[in-house]
Design a protein around this motif. Structure first.
Motif, short mmCIF file in Angstrom:
data_model
loop_
_atom_site.label_atom_id
_atom_site.label_comp_id
_atom_site.label_asym_id
_atom_site.label_seq_id
_atom_site.Cartn_x
_atom_site.Cartn_y
_atom_site.Cartn_z
N LYS A 260 33.71 38.45 34.87
CA LYS A 260 34.52 37.96 35.98
C LYS A 260 35.54 39.03 36.42
N VAL A 261 36.16 39.67 35.45
CA VAL A 261 37.11 40.74 35.77
C VAL A 261 36.38 41.92 36.42
N SER A 262 35.19 42.24 35.95
CA SER A 262 34.41 43.33 36.53
C SER A 262 34.05 43.04 37.98
N LEU A 263 33.63 41.82 38.26
CA LEU A 263 33.28 41.43 39.62
C LEU A 263 34.51 41.48 40.53
N LEU A 264 35.64 41.04 40.00
CA LEU A 264 36.89 41.04 40.76
C LEU A 264 37.29 42.47 41.12
N TYR A 265 37.26 43.35 40.11
CA TYR A 265 37.64 44.74 40.35
C TYR A 265 36.64 45.43 41.29
N MET A 266 35.36 45.12 41.13
CA MET A 266 34.33 45.72 41.98
C MET A 266 34.58 45.37 43.45
N ALA A 267 34.87 44.10 43.73
CA ALA A 267 35.11 43.67 45.10
C ALA A 267 36.34 44.35 45.68
N SER A 268 37.40 44.46 44.88
CA SER A 268 38.64 45.08 45.35
C SER A 268 38.43 46.55 45.65
N ARG A 269 37.78 47.22 44.72
CA ARG A 269 37.57 48.66 44.86
C ARG A 269 36.57 48.98 45.96
N GLY A 367 44.13 46.03 50.71
CA GLY A 367 43.51 46.87 49.69
C GLY A 367 44.43 47.15 48.53
N SER A 368 45.69 47.46 48.82
CA SER A 368 46.66 47.76 47.76
C SER A 368 46.91 46.54 46.88
N THR A 369 47.09 45.39 47.50
CA THR A 369 47.41 44.17 46.75
C THR A 369 46.27 43.77 45.82
N THR A 370 45.06 43.75 46.34
CA THR A 370 43.93 43.30 45.51
C THR A 370 43.60 44.30 44.40
N LEU A 371 43.72 45.59 44.70
CA LEU A 371 43.38 46.59 43.69
C LEU A 371 44.39 46.61 42.55
N VAL A 372 45.67 46.55 42.87
CA VAL A 372 46.71 46.56 41.84
C VAL A 372 46.60 45.34 40.94
N THR A 373 46.45 44.16 41.54
CA THR A 373 46.40 42.94 40.73
C THR A 373 45.13 42.86 39.88
N ASP A 400 31.89 48.83 40.07
CA ASP A 400 32.32 49.22 41.40
C ASP A 400 31.68 50.53 41.84
N LYS A 401 31.49 51.45 40.90
CA LYS A 401 30.92 52.75 41.26
C LYS A 401 29.45 52.64 41.61
N LEU A 402 28.73 51.83 40.85
CA LEU A 402 27.31 51.63 41.16
C LEU A 402 27.16 50.90 42.50
N ALA A 403 27.99 49.88 42.71
CA ALA A 403 27.90 49.10 43.94
C ALA A 403 28.24 49.95 45.17
N SER A 404 29.28 50.78 45.05
CA SER A 404 29.68 51.59 46.20
C SER A 404 28.62 52.64 46.54
N GLY A 405 28.01 53.23 45.51
CA GLY A 405 26.95 54.20 45.76
C GLY A 405 25.76 53.58 46.46
N LEU A 406 25.31 52.43 45.98
CA LEU A 406 24.17 51.75 46.59
C LEU A 406 24.51 51.28 48.00
N ALA A 407 25.75 50.81 48.20
CA ALA A 407 26.16 50.33 49.52
C ALA A 407 26.16 51.46 50.54
N VAL A 408 26.71 52.61 50.17
CA VAL A 408 26.76 53.75 51.10
C VAL A 408 25.35 54.22 51.45
N PHE A 409 24.49 54.32 50.44
CA PHE A 409 23.11 54.76 50.72
C PHE A 409 22.41 53.78 51.65
N ALA A 410 22.57 52.48 51.40
CA ALA A 410 21.91 51.47 52.24
C ALA A 410 22.44 51.53 53.67
#
Length: 458
Positions: A260-269, A367-373, A400-410
């Motif tokens: 859950k924390v990983s998904l939260l951070y992934m979405a924020s980042r 972006g700042s609020t969600t990432l910090v929290t 977040d790093k895997l998701a961002s890489g795949l998102a940019v390529f797509a």
């Protein structure tokens, strides 16, 4: 990947004892700690804001190839991050890994922008790929070694929040430095309005300035905390303590909250990352409309992201004095993020100068609020359960790093396959892709809020 906690976790009692060594830490030492990730943050600001723009506009590499290079970097970072966390918790000291990562970052990042590797041939792609992989491995080593210091340095959750906010504030300042530098360098030729291949030497100049500032910050970080490093013990040292062997917690991968924390951070980042990457390309797309030369791409490509970072900086300072829970703060941040995407979705690229800067303000706040929290919640999770900081941060940042890489390529592949006359592609990315990401974060915080606090330690 299966990791047994009795091989990689720090024990709560030892974390507490270790934290006491830093109980009388001065504000100056807090600042020295914040400098430890400055070089990474400077490079990250350039990487996310300008690398795709640089490859596609300056080096004239096709959008799909450029997207593939960005994805390669993000996937490398995603793989390197959990490996770095596992290794840092067991082998050597954080300083040694931090120094190794800094060396890799310096070589890889510098040569990406220093070598005029123009052309869409296999050799060109191979050179960029090798440099990007080296850069991202180094970036992961620095990030995890620095993040894993927070649970050890902080005595309680308030100090964890302070160090996390300080670290993010330093990151925001780095973004401001990058955009001010970019604005100053790109504006030195008033006769050119658009950015193109002739600007290679200007981007190389930006890189040299950033590298000089970053390495200076790293030196201050090492010198300022020179008396503290030997007190930051690895898990291998903790494991040798006989009295701790029967106190080791359960496997953290069996705890639902880590996902859950990983998904939260992934979405924020991911929200922040996609905005940083596609705002310059959105501005280039917007340039085709009726704009005066004063409001041209050479100015706005630096000033609009600059506004995002200035607002993020102010927001991060305000967050340090918040009274509300992290959950409530995250919800409000998500609403600001979604409002920016909705605004762009309604007006497309036909934005006035005032509107684009207002949207940038909303992106900065959200972006700042969600990432910090989200980082504060991760630090609380590590601190409350006595887990190895490197391993947990490695797993959390992997997503977040895997998701961002795949998102940019797509996105880049889709852009290349669409008709060239499609006028609002990048405004649609900022509106719909970023909007959905912000909504995902809002749904994630709901699941985290519903989890049993007594069981999970938050």
């Amino acid at each position: 990947m299966h990791i047994i906690l009795n091989e990689n976790v720090m024990v709560s009692s030892d974390l507490g004892a270790e934290s006491n060594n830093f109980g009388k830490r001065s504000r100056l030492e807090n600042i020295y700690f914040g400098l430890g990730h400055v070089y990474n943050d400077l490079c990250a600001s350039v990487w996310f804001s300008y690398t795709l723009f640089y490859l596609q506009i300056v080096m004239e590499i096709p959008s799909t190839t450029a997207g593939l290079l960005i994805m390669t970097g993000q996937v490398t970072d995603a793989i390197a991050t959990p490996v770095a966390g596992w290794t840092i918790d067991r082998v050597g000291t954080r300083r040694a890994w931090h120094a190794t990562g800094t060396l890799f970052v310096t070589i890889g990042f510098s040569l990406i922008f220093a070598v005029n590797n123009n052309g869409n041939n296999y050799l060109s792609v191979l050179v960029y790929t090798s440099l990007i992989i080296l850069f991202q491995i180094g970036w992961a080593l620095v990030q995890i070694s620095h993040l894993s210091m927070i649970p050890s340095l902080a005595r309680d959750n308030n100090q964890s929040n302070t160090l996390t906010t300080l670290r993010y504030t330093a990151s925001v300042i780095c973004g401001i430095i990058v955009y001010m530098t970019t604005w100053a360098v790109l504006k030195d030729d008033a006769n050119l309005n658009n950015v193109g291949p002739a600007d290679f030497y200007r981007f190389r100049k930006i890189m040299f300035i950033i590298t000089g500032i970053g390495l200076s910050a790293v030196m201050l970080f090492y010198v300022g905390l020179r008396n503290k490093w030997n007190k930051l013990r690895t898990y291998k040292q903790l494991q040798e303590n006989e009295e701790n062997k029967d106190k080791l917690p359960r496997n953290f991968l069996k705890s639902s909250i880590i996902y859950k924390v990983s998904l939260l951070y992934m979405a924020s980042r991911l929200y922040t990352t996609l905005n940083l990457i596609y705002i310059p390309l959105y501005l280039d797309e917007r340039q085709s409309d009726e704009l005066s030369s004063i409001d041209g791409i050479r100015s706005t490509v630096a000033t609009v992201p600059f506004v995002v970072y200035v607002v993020s900086f102010i927001t991060a300072i305000i967050l340090n004095f918040r009274k509300q829970s992290d959950t409530i703060v995250y919800v409000f941040g998500s609403l600001f993020s979604m409002s920016a995407s909705i605004w762009i979705g309604i007006i497309g690229r036909n934005t006035s100068k005032i509107e684009i800067y207002t949207i940038a303000t909303l992106i900065g706040i959200g972006g700042s609020t969600t990432l910090v929290t989200s980082l504060c919640l991760t630090a609380k999770y590590v601190k409350s359960n006595g887990f190895g900081g490197g391993s947990v941060y490695g797993i959390v940042t992997f997503t977040d790093k895997l998701a961002s890489g795949l998102a940019v390529f797509a996105i880049q592949h889709l852009q290349n396959s669409l008709d060239e006359n499609f006028p609002n592609f990048y405004s649609s990315v900022l509106a719909y892709v970023c909007g959905i990401t912000a909504l995902l974060g809002l749904l994630s915080i709901t699941t985290l809020y519903c989890c049993p606090v007594s069981e999970e330690g938050l």
